[in-house]
Design a protein around this motif. Structure first.
Motif, PDB file in Angstrom:
ATOM      1  N   ARG A 108      28.224  36.398 -14.686  1.00 26.62           N
ATOM      2  CA  ARG A 108      29.349  35.608 -14.929  1.00 26.62           C
ATOM      3  C   ARG A 108      28.966  34.226 -15.320  1.00 26.62           C
ATOM      4  O   ARG A 108      29.589  33.658 -16.380  1.00 26.62           O
ATOM      5  N   GLY A 139      33.165  36.289 -17.209  1.00 27.94           N
ATOM      6  CA  GLY A 139      33.732  36.733 -16.000  1.00 27.94           C
ATOM      7  C   GLY A 139      34.347  38.143 -15.842  1.00 27.94           C
ATOM      8  O   GLY A 139      33.970  38.894 -14.875  1.00 27.94           O
ATOM      9  N   ALA A 193      38.427  37.373 -11.973  1.00 26.52           N
ATOM     10  CA  ALA A 193      37.269  36.741 -12.294  1.00 26.52           C
ATOM     11  C   ALA A 193      37.255  36.071 -13.782  1.00 26.52           C
ATOM     12  O   ALA A 193      36.437  34.774 -13.822  1.00 26.52           O
ATOM     13  N   THR A 197      36.052  32.239 -13.529  1.00 30.10           N
ATOM     14  CA  THR A 197      34.852  31.586 -14.327  1.00 30.10           C
ATOM     15  C   THR A 197      35.540  30.688 -15.343  1.00 30.10           C
ATOM     16  O   THR A 197      34.798  29.587 -15.361  1.00 30.10           O
TER      17      THR A 197
END
Length: 314
Positions: A108, A139, A193, A197
């Protein structure tokens, strides 16, 4: 210094030299290992420190599923867990959490810089939108690969009578619900995610630039601390509802208990209808209490590890 050499040095500092330095992470296998390794170690360390808050967050997110009612706060939940299950319950799911953090964190954070460099090459720009796009891609990709470990982690965190480890839980899920159950909630997880991120990395990256330009702060601990704190707050506000939806889907069994959600959008809709808008932010304070320090620890430690490894700052 001769004029030609001086001009070349200035040109290197302002132009081609910067680009080469930005891309030096892939110059050798050891640099690649350091690039991804520093990110993975930083995220795993932050995860280990804040894991008890993650357990409390999951418990809070599963309160009053499909109902409206008074919610238990973080402090009361903490007391209940310790009293009924013992202090060890605060570390349920730690093994898959740490395993996932090394891989997920390494990818990530590690993929953000090369993604940003590719955007610069393709669009000749590294503005805020390129940084956001780089964060979303890195991400989402990291989560797609590591979703099974996240499913195992949240299952163990909710299992008050767990007697099997992470491998046993993994085998149990695959045997009873099928291998595809290990990717339950992968859509919301990838969205979360990607947003996490993007909000963390873009905010951290951009605020570092702003603080360097407009304040006396220089590259170092205090700059990293200030930028990461702001990034933690921003990422919490953006990702809390996605995190709640992801948790609900991952804990949903084939027996259609806990809400019978078809997908992420259906889950969010049912939560809004049955639990109200506050339902999407269940565990929100706990998320910030965990994500804020986790973001700060991750970036401060990652920057230090990069310095020790001879890599440039993020």
């Amino acid at each position: 210094m001769p004029e030609r050499t001086k001009n070349a040095s200035v040109s290197g500092e302002m132009g081609v030299g910067v680009k080469n330095d930005e891309q030096s992470w892939w110059a050798s296998p050891s640099n690649v290992a350091s690039h991804f390794g520093t990110s993975g170690v930083a995220v795993a360390t932050a995860t280990g420190i804040t894991h008890p808050l993650d357990v409390l967050k999951v418990r809070l997110q599963m309160q009053l599923v499909g109902q409206i009612g008074p919610l238990t706060g973080m402090g009361q939940t903490f007391v209940q867990v310790v009293k009924k299950e013992g202090p060890r319950a605060l570390y349920l799911g730690l093994t898959p959490a740490l395993t996932r953090s090394v891989v997920y964190g390494g990818l990530r954070l590690g993929l953000y810089e090369p993604s940003k460099n590719l955007c610069e090459l393709a669009f000749e720009s590294t503005n805020i939108f390129m940084k956001i796009a780089s964060g979303v891609v890195s991400g989402a990709f990291a989560t797609l690969l590591t979703n099974p470990m996240e499913v195992v982690k949240v299952r163990l965190q909710m299992n008050r009578n767990v007697h099997i480890g992470a491998i046993g839980e993994l085998q149990k899920i695959a045997a009873k619900e099928g291998v595809t159950a290990l990717w339950k909630g992968v859509g919301p997880a990838m969205a979360r995610a990607g947003a996490l991120t993007a909000s963390q990395m873009a905010t951290y990256d951009e605020f570092k630039r702003v603080l360097l330009k407009w304040t006396p702060l220089e590259e170092g601990f205090y700059l990293h601390l200030a930028s990461s704190t702001i990034a933690g707050l921003m990422s919490t506000l953006i990702t809390a509802p996605m995190d709640m939806v992801k948790t609900r889907l991952m804990l949903q069994r084939e027996s259609k208990r806990d809400g019978a959600y078809k997908n992420g959008f259906h889950c969010a809709y049912k939560v809004l209808i049955t639990e109200g808008p506050r339902g999407l932010y269940k565990g929100g304070f706990t998320i910030f209490a965990r994500l804020g320090p986790q973001t700060t620890i991750t970036f401060v430690l990652c920057e230090k590890l990069r310095e020790l490894a001879g890599l440039k700052a993020i």
